[in-house]
Design a protein around this motif. Structure first.
Motif, PDB file in Angstrom:
ATOM      1  N   THR A  13     -29.086  54.222  30.101  1.00 31.97           N
ATOM      2  CA  THR A  13     -30.054  53.430  29.338  1.00 31.97           C
ATOM      3  C   THR A  13     -31.442  54.043  29.283  1.00 31.97           C
ATOM      4  O   THR A  13     -32.362  53.417  28.745  1.00 31.97           O
ATOM      5  N   HIS A  14     -31.576  55.254  29.821  1.00 34.62           N
ATOM      6  CA  HIS A  14     -32.921  55.835  29.827  1.00 34.62           C
ATOM      7  C   HIS A  14     -32.842  57.358  29.810  1.00 34.62           C
ATOM      8  O   HIS A  14     -32.821  58.008  30.851  1.00 34.62           O
ATOM      9  N   GLN A  15     -32.786  57.909  28.611  1.00 30.11           N
ATOM     10  CA  GLN A  15     -32.802  59.365  28.474  1.00 30.11           C
ATOM     11  C   GLN A  15     -33.738  59.741  27.329  1.00 30.11           C
ATOM     12  O   GLN A  15     -34.102  58.895  26.504  1.00 30.11           O
ATOM     13  N   HIS A  16     -34.158  61.006  27.347  1.00 30.67           N
ATOM     14  CA  HIS A  16     -35.119  61.487  26.358  1.00 30.67           C
ATOM     15  C   HIS A  16     -34.605  62.761  25.698  1.00 30.67           C
ATOM     16  O   HIS A  16     -33.910  63.565  26.335  1.00 30.67           O
ATOM     17  N   LEU A  17     -34.982  62.933  24.437  1.00 31.68           N
ATOM     18  CA  LEU A  17     -34.765  64.183  23.712  1.00 31.68           C
ATOM     19  C   LEU A  17     -36.117  64.628  23.179  1.00 31.68           C
ATOM     20  O   LEU A  17     -37.005  63.801  22.934  1.00 31.68           O
ATOM     21  N   GLN A  18     -36.267  65.930  22.973  1.00 29.89           N
ATOM     22  CA  GLN A  18     -37.556  66.420  22.474  1.00 29.89           C
ATOM     23  C   GLN A  18     -37.385  67.771  21.787  1.00 29.89           C
ATOM     24  O   GLN A  18     -36.499  68.548  22.139  1.00 29.89           O
ATOM     25  N   SER A  19     -38.223  67.976  20.801  1.00 30.42           N
ATOM     26  CA  SER A  19     -38.216  69.236  20.057  1.00 30.42           C
ATOM     27  C   SER A  19     -39.651  69.721  19.922  1.00 30.42           C
ATOM     28  O   SER A  19     -40.327  69.445  18.920  1.00 30.42           O
ATOM     29  N   ARG A  45     -40.145  72.134  27.118  1.00 28.20           N
ATOM     30  CA  ARG A  45     -39.242  72.905  26.260  1.00 28.20           C
ATOM     31  C   ARG A  45     -38.424  71.946  25.412  1.00 28.20           C
ATOM     32  O   ARG A  45     -38.408  70.734  25.661  1.00 28.20           O
ATOM     33  N   ASP A  46     -37.739  72.488  24.420  1.00 29.52           N
ATOM     34  CA  ASP A  46     -36.833  71.655  23.633  1.00 29.52           C
ATOM     35  C   ASP A  46     -35.728  71.117  24.534  1.00 29.52           C
ATOM     36  O   ASP A  46     -35.237  71.815  25.442  1.00 29.52           O
ATOM     37  N   TYR A  47     -35.361  69.858  24.288  1.00 26.55           N
ATOM     38  CA  TYR A  47     -34.235  69.258  25.017  1.00 26.55           C
ATOM     39  C   TYR A  47     -33.487  68.401  24.003  1.00 26.55           C
ATOM     40  O   TYR A  47     -33.950  67.334  23.596  1.00 26.55           O
ATOM     41  N   LEU A  48     -32.326  68.901  23.582  1.00 28.27           N
ATOM     42  CA  LEU A  48     -31.570  68.333  22.472  1.00 28.27           C
ATOM     43  C   LEU A  48     -30.194  67.863  22.951  1.00 28.27           C
ATOM     44  O   LEU A  48     -29.844  68.053  24.119  1.00 28.27           O
ATOM     45  N   PRO A  49     -29.411  67.206  22.084  1.00 33.29           N
ATOM     46  CA  PRO A  49     -28.117  66.692  22.532  1.00 33.29           C
ATOM     47  C   PRO A  49     -27.237  67.715  23.242  1.00 33.29           C
ATOM     48  O   PRO A  49     -26.568  67.374  24.228  1.00 33.29           O
ATOM     49  N   ALA A  50     -27.235  68.964  22.783  1.00 33.24           N
ATOM     50  CA  ALA A  50     -26.412  69.981  23.452  1.00 33.24           C
ATOM     51  C   ALA A  50     -26.866  70.204  24.888  1.00 33.24           C
ATOM     52  O   ALA A  50     -26.042  70.411  25.795  1.00 33.24           O
ATOM     53  N   ASP A  51     -28.177  70.141  25.122  1.00 31.53           N
ATOM     54  CA  ASP A  51     -28.706  70.307  26.476  1.00 31.53           C
ATOM     55  C   ASP A  51     -28.309  69.126  27.357  1.00 31.53           C
ATOM     56  O   ASP A  51     -27.896  69.302  28.513  1.00 31.53           O
TER      57      ASP A  51
END
Length: 302
Positions: A13-19, A45-51
């Motif tokens: 219930t608590h995650q982040h993504l960033q570009s 840094r970028d943090y995306l679904p694949a990460d």
């Protein structure tokens, strides 16, 4: 080892993504004074679904809720647009908690814009106030008592939006008053109230405050952010706090989260999930499912 039984499946219930390559994230600015989390360099840094999927592989996460991450804060709907497009392509996140300044003159327009995206479920505006300036996020300690802010807050329930509540324990009595004033608004306390002072007096004050806040039936809680205020946390010093929180709110109003990638500053993904499982270990089968998954599915309607 992560149990194979599906009753151990987790909704994060608590995650982040960033570009960072295509947007501004002011909270990650290297010129900013060191915040509660400490040195943010490793996650700048970028943090995306694949990460995220790579980090959480084999750890039993079946759904995720993205919590606003400060992307282009002067255009609060930008992050929702970006995440919605990402979700259509990547299949995650399953739900979005967006940002809005509830005291802003145009808050109704912003909330309506967020609510127009099918994965948006709630709003977070961080209310943290601390005597030490670098640990503050809100413009004042009592923002939630401001009539203008409350006018914005009053618009959440009619739009079907919940509120993710992030603050320190000295503000919890104000939050209790807020919850009682708006009983139809679903509220969830993040990071089990951020126990930033883990000495005996600090823990005792947090315990008393969180017990009072738990009296409001429309307030739930998340067990996540284990390293906030305690960067070198261990299961031995953190489990008692989590058990206390679970007892205060009960297994029907408690959810779990990873706070990844922020909590990668303090622990491996496996350590984060392991302490979540340790909390659930003593629960019955049905209570375990509620804590790890079904409470979150109900609260965030996923």
């Amino acid at each position: 080892m992560i149990p194979a039984d599906e009753s151990w499946a987790i909704v994060d219930t608590h995650q982040h993504l960033q570009s960072l390559s295509d947007a501004s994230y002011p909270w990650l600015d290297p010129e900013r004074p060191e915040p509660l989390e400490g040195d943010l360099g490793p996650i700048r840094r970028d943090y995306l679904p694949a990460d995220y999927r790579r980090d959480m592989e084999g750890l039993g996460v079946v759904k995720t809720v993205h919590i606003q991450n400060g992307r282009n804060p002067y255009d609060p709907v930008d992050e929702t647009r970006w995440l919605s497009a990402l979700a259509r392509k990547e299949g995650m996140p399953d739900a979005i908690v967006a940002y809005a300044d509830l005291a802003a003159p145009d808050v109704e327009r912003v909330l309506e814009a967020h609510a127009g995206f099918p994965r948006v479920r709630g709003i977070r505006q961080i209310l943290n106030w601390h005597d030490e300036p670098r640990l503050r996020s809100a413009p004042s300690p009592d923002l939630m008592e401001s009539p203008q802010w409350r006018r914005g807050f009053a618009r959440l329930a009619p739009l079907g939006l919940s509120f993710d509540l992030q603050l320190y324990w000295p503000q919890m009595d104000m939050a209790l008053a807020l919850a009682r004033a708006f009983p139809d608004t679903a509220i969830v306390l993040e990071h089990f109230g951020i126990v930033a002072d883990r000495g005996p007096e600090g823990v005792a004050a947090w315990q008393a405050a969180i017990s009072r806040l738990a009296q409001a039936p429309n307030v739930s809680v998340k067990l996540c952010g284990f390293g906030l205020g305690a960067r070198a946390w261990t299961p031995e010093d953190t489990l008692p706090l989590l058990h206390y929180t679970l007892k205060a709110f009960g297994p029907t109003r408690t959810m779990v989260g990873t706070n990844i990638p922020v909590d990668l500053l303090f622990a491996t993904p496996k350590k984060v999930v392991s302490i979540i499982h340790a909390v659930a270990m003593e629960l019955s089968h049905d209570e375990r499912i509620a804590l790890l998954r079904s409470n979150a599915e109900r609260f965030y309607r996923i």
